[in-house]
Structure formats: C-alpha cells, structure tokens
Design a protein around this motif. Sequence first.
Motif, PDB file in Angstrom:
ATOM      1  N   ALA A  75     108.379  35.671  10.715  1.00 26.34           N
ATOM      2  CA  ALA A  75     108.710  34.849   9.549  1.00 26.34           C
ATOM      3  C   ALA A  75     109.645  35.598   8.602  1.00 26.34           C
ATOM      4  O   ALA A  75     110.590  35.018   8.057  1.00 26.34           O
ATOM      5  CB  ALA A  75     107.439  34.435   8.818  1.00 26.34           C
ATOM      6  N   ALA A  76     109.399  36.880   8.406  1.00 25.94           N
ATOM      7  CA  ALA A  76     110.245  37.687   7.531  1.00 25.94           C
ATOM      8  C   ALA A  76     111.657  37.805   8.093  1.00 25.94           C
ATOM      9  O   ALA A  76     112.643  37.680   7.352  1.00 25.94           O
ATOM     10  CB  ALA A  76     109.634  39.079   7.338  1.00 25.94           C
ATOM     11  N   LEU A  77     111.769  38.033   9.382  1.00 32.63           N
ATOM     12  CA  LEU A  77     113.084  38.148  10.019  1.00 32.63           C
ATOM     13  C   LEU A  77     113.845  36.822   9.960  1.00 32.63           C
ATOM     14  O   LEU A  77     115.048  36.797   9.704  1.00 32.63           O
ATOM     15  CB  LEU A  77     112.933  38.623  11.465  1.00 32.63           C
ATOM     16  CG  LEU A  77     112.419  40.052  11.628  1.00 32.63           C
ATOM     17  CD1 LEU A  77     112.086  40.338  13.088  1.00 32.63           C
ATOM     18  CD2 LEU A  77     113.420  41.057  11.086  1.00 32.63           C
ATOM     19  N   ARG A  78     113.122  35.738  10.170  1.00 34.89           N
ATOM     20  CA  ARG A  78     113.732  34.408  10.103  1.00 34.89           C
ATOM     21  C   ARG A  78     114.236  34.129   8.677  1.00 34.89           C
ATOM     22  O   ARG A  78     115.342  33.643   8.485  1.00 34.89           O
ATOM     23  CB  ARG A  78     112.723  33.351  10.548  1.00 34.89           C
ATOM     24  CG  ARG A  78     113.270  31.971  10.724  1.00 34.89           C
ATOM     25  CD  ARG A  78     112.279  31.009  11.386  1.00 34.89           C
ATOM     26  NE  ARG A  78     110.895  31.127  10.937  1.00 34.89           N
ATOM     27  CZ  ARG A  78     109.898  31.712  11.623  1.00 34.89           C
ATOM     28  NH1 ARG A  78     110.135  32.227  12.816  1.00 34.89           N
ATOM     29  NH2 ARG A  78     108.684  31.768  11.140  1.00 34.89           N
ATOM     30  N   ALA A  79     113.427  34.476   7.676  1.00 32.93           N
ATOM     31  CA  ALA A  79     113.809  34.255   6.279  1.00 32.93           C
ATOM     32  C   ALA A  79     115.040  35.085   5.913  1.00 32.93           C
ATOM     33  O   ALA A  79     115.944  34.607   5.216  1.00 32.93           O
ATOM     34  CB  ALA A  79     112.642  34.586   5.351  1.00 32.93           C
ATOM     35  N   ALA A  80     115.103  36.318   6.390  1.00 29.62           N
ATOM     36  CA  ALA A  80     116.266  37.168   6.118  1.00 29.62           C
ATOM     37  C   ALA A  80     117.518  36.593   6.771  1.00 29.62           C
ATOM     38  O   ALA A  80     118.586  36.550   6.151  1.00 29.62           O
ATOM     39  CB  ALA A  80     116.007  38.588   6.620  1.00 29.62           C
ATOM     40  N   ARG A  81     117.375  36.151   8.000  1.00 32.69           N
ATOM     41  CA  ARG A  81     118.512  35.559   8.715  1.00 32.69           C
ATOM     42  C   ARG A  81     119.009  34.301   7.996  1.00 32.69           C
ATOM     43  O   ARG A  81     120.220  34.124   7.824  1.00 32.69           O
ATOM     44  CB  ARG A  81     118.106  35.242  10.160  1.00 32.69           C
ATOM     45  CG  ARG A  81     119.240  34.760  11.027  1.00 32.69           C
ATOM     46  CD  ARG A  81     118.844  34.618  12.501  1.00 32.69           C
ATOM     47  NE  ARG A  81     117.584  33.930  12.722  1.00 32.69           N
ATOM     48  CZ  ARG A  81     116.433  34.524  13.111  1.00 32.69           C
ATOM     49  NH1 ARG A  81     116.414  35.808  13.346  1.00 32.69           N
ATOM     50  NH2 ARG A  81     115.341  33.821  13.293  1.00 32.69           N
ATOM     51  N   GLU A  82     118.077  33.465   7.558  1.00 35.07           N
ATOM     52  CA  GLU A  82     118.470  32.239   6.834  1.00 35.07           C
ATOM     53  C   GLU A  82     119.193  32.579   5.535  1.00 35.07           C
ATOM     54  O   GLU A  82     120.183  31.960   5.191  1.00 35.07           O
ATOM     55  CB  GLU A  82     117.233  31.375   6.554  1.00 35.07           C
ATOM     56  CG  GLU A  82     116.670  30.731   7.788  1.00 35.07           C
ATOM     57  CD  GLU A  82     115.320  30.057   7.551  1.00 35.07           C
ATOM     58  OE1 GLU A  82     114.836  30.035   6.385  1.00 35.07           O
ATOM     59  OE2 GLU A  82     114.739  29.561   8.536  1.00 35.07           O
ATOM     60  N   TRP A  83     118.686  33.576   4.818  1.00 32.67           N
ATOM     61  CA  TRP A  83     119.311  33.966   3.545  1.00 32.67           C
ATOM     62  C   TRP A  83     120.714  34.508   3.798  1.00 32.67           C
ATOM     63  O   TRP A  83     121.654  34.177   3.083  1.00 32.67           O
ATOM     64  CB  TRP A  83     118.449  34.993   2.803  1.00 32.67           C
ATOM     65  CG  TRP A  83     118.867  35.187   1.399  1.00 32.67           C
ATOM     66  CD1 TRP A  83     118.439  34.492   0.318  1.00 32.67           C
ATOM     67  CD2 TRP A  83     119.829  36.153   0.902  1.00 32.67           C
ATOM     68  NE1 TRP A  83     119.071  34.959  -0.827  1.00 32.67           N
ATOM     69  CE2 TRP A  83     119.934  35.970  -0.480  1.00 32.67           C
ATOM     70  CE3 TRP A  83     120.605  37.132   1.512  1.00 32.67           C
ATOM     71  CZ2 TRP A  83     120.755  36.738  -1.270  1.00 32.67           C
ATOM     72  CZ3 TRP A  83     121.430  37.904   0.720  1.00 32.67           C
ATOM     73  CH2 TRP A  83     121.512  37.694  -0.650  1.00 32.67           C
ATOM     74  N   MET A  84     120.842  35.322   4.828  1.00 32.14           N
ATOM     75  CA  MET A  84     122.154  35.924   5.130  1.00 32.14           C
ATOM     76  C   MET A  84     123.174  34.868   5.519  1.00 32.14           C
ATOM     77  O   MET A  84     124.352  34.999   5.193  1.00 32.14           O
ATOM     78  CB  MET A  84     122.021  36.948   6.258  1.00 32.14           C
ATOM     79  CG  MET A  84     121.276  38.214   5.876  1.00 32.14           C
ATOM     80  SD  MET A  84     122.157  39.254   4.707  1.00 32.14           S
ATOM     81  CE  MET A  84     123.447  39.892   5.740  1.00 32.14           C
ATOM     82  N   THR A  85     122.752  33.801   6.185  1.00 32.60           N
ATOM     83  CA  THR A  85     123.701  32.783   6.599  1.00 32.60           C
ATOM     84  C   THR A  85     124.146  31.896   5.445  1.00 32.60           C
ATOM     85  O   THR A  85     125.202  31.268   5.524  1.00 32.60           O
ATOM     86  CB  THR A  85     123.155  31.891   7.733  1.00 32.60           C
ATOM     87  OG1 THR A  85     121.969  31.248   7.290  1.00 32.60           O
ATOM     88  CG2 THR A  85     122.863  32.710   8.976  1.00 32.60           C
ATOM     89  N   THR A  86     123.357  31.839   4.388  1.00 30.00           N
ATOM     90  CA  THR A  86     123.720  30.987   3.247  1.00 30.00           C
ATOM     91  C   THR A  86     124.308  31.751   2.075  1.00 30.00           C
ATOM     92  O   THR A  86     124.760  31.154   1.114  1.00 30.00           O
ATOM     93  CB  THR A  86     122.506  30.173   2.744  1.00 30.00           C
ATOM     94  OG1 THR A  86     121.484  31.074   2.336  1.00 30.00           O
ATOM     95  CG2 THR A  86     122.000  29.251   3.827  1.00 30.00           C
ATOM     96  N   HIS A  87     124.290  33.074   2.144  1.00 33.49           N
ATOM     97  CA  HIS A  87     124.835  33.875   1.029  1.00 33.49           C
ATOM     98  C   HIS A  87     125.889  34.788   1.577  1.00 33.49           C
ATOM     99  O   HIS A  87     126.090  35.810   1.632  1.00 33.49           O
ATOM    100  CB  HIS A  87     123.728  34.633   0.327  1.00 33.49           C
ATOM    101  CG  HIS A  87     122.763  33.721  -0.357  1.00 33.49           C
ATOM    102  ND1 HIS A  87     121.638  33.234   0.281  1.00 33.49           N
ATOM    103  CD2 HIS A  87     122.753  33.171  -1.582  1.00 33.49           C
ATOM    104  CE1 HIS A  87     120.989  32.440  -0.550  1.00 33.49           C
ATOM    105  NE2 HIS A  87     121.636  32.383  -1.672  1.00 33.49           N
TER     106      HIS A  87
END
Length: 87
Positions: A75-87
């Motif tokens: 979940a943490a890795l997924r959240a980081a990946r999502e944040w990186m793709t939108t910022h």
Amino acid sequence: MARFEIPTSEMAMMGGNSADALCELGVIHATGRGCKADLVAAHKWLNIAAIKGSDRAAELRADVAASLTKMELAAALRAAREWMTTH
C-alpha cells in the motif's frame, strides 16, 4: 491563536517537493508528531524523498519497512507511485 491543519500533500508542495521536506513528512508520520502515527504514510513520504536523493530518507525508509506487513508495504509503495505520477 487558531491552529490550522494543512494536508500533508499540500505541505509537501509548499516545501517545493525537496527531498528534505519530504523526508521530514516521513518522520512526522513515523513519530506521530502533530498527527496520528501512520507507518504506511511514513514509508510513502520517505520513499519519495529517497527517490529524490535523500540518503537519510533511504535509511529511515528501511527502518519503517521492517515494521510493516507485506500488505502495508504494498500500500505504501502504491501510494508513493500514485503521488509521483501526479506531482
């Protein structure tokens, strides 16, 4: 004096997305300083900071990861990946 809560994603943006500011967000979430402790969120911010070049964040990320279950880590890795793709 009133206390205003700033969402962590906004706080990261105010810090200019610097590795140091993102690392600090990870520490805040890991320790529960000013918020409820959340190791998944801590790992997310430390991971992003490490990707941006923070050696300190990389070390702290490893410490936090050791306390997470496989599901929490995913979940943490997924959240980081999502944040990186939108910022």
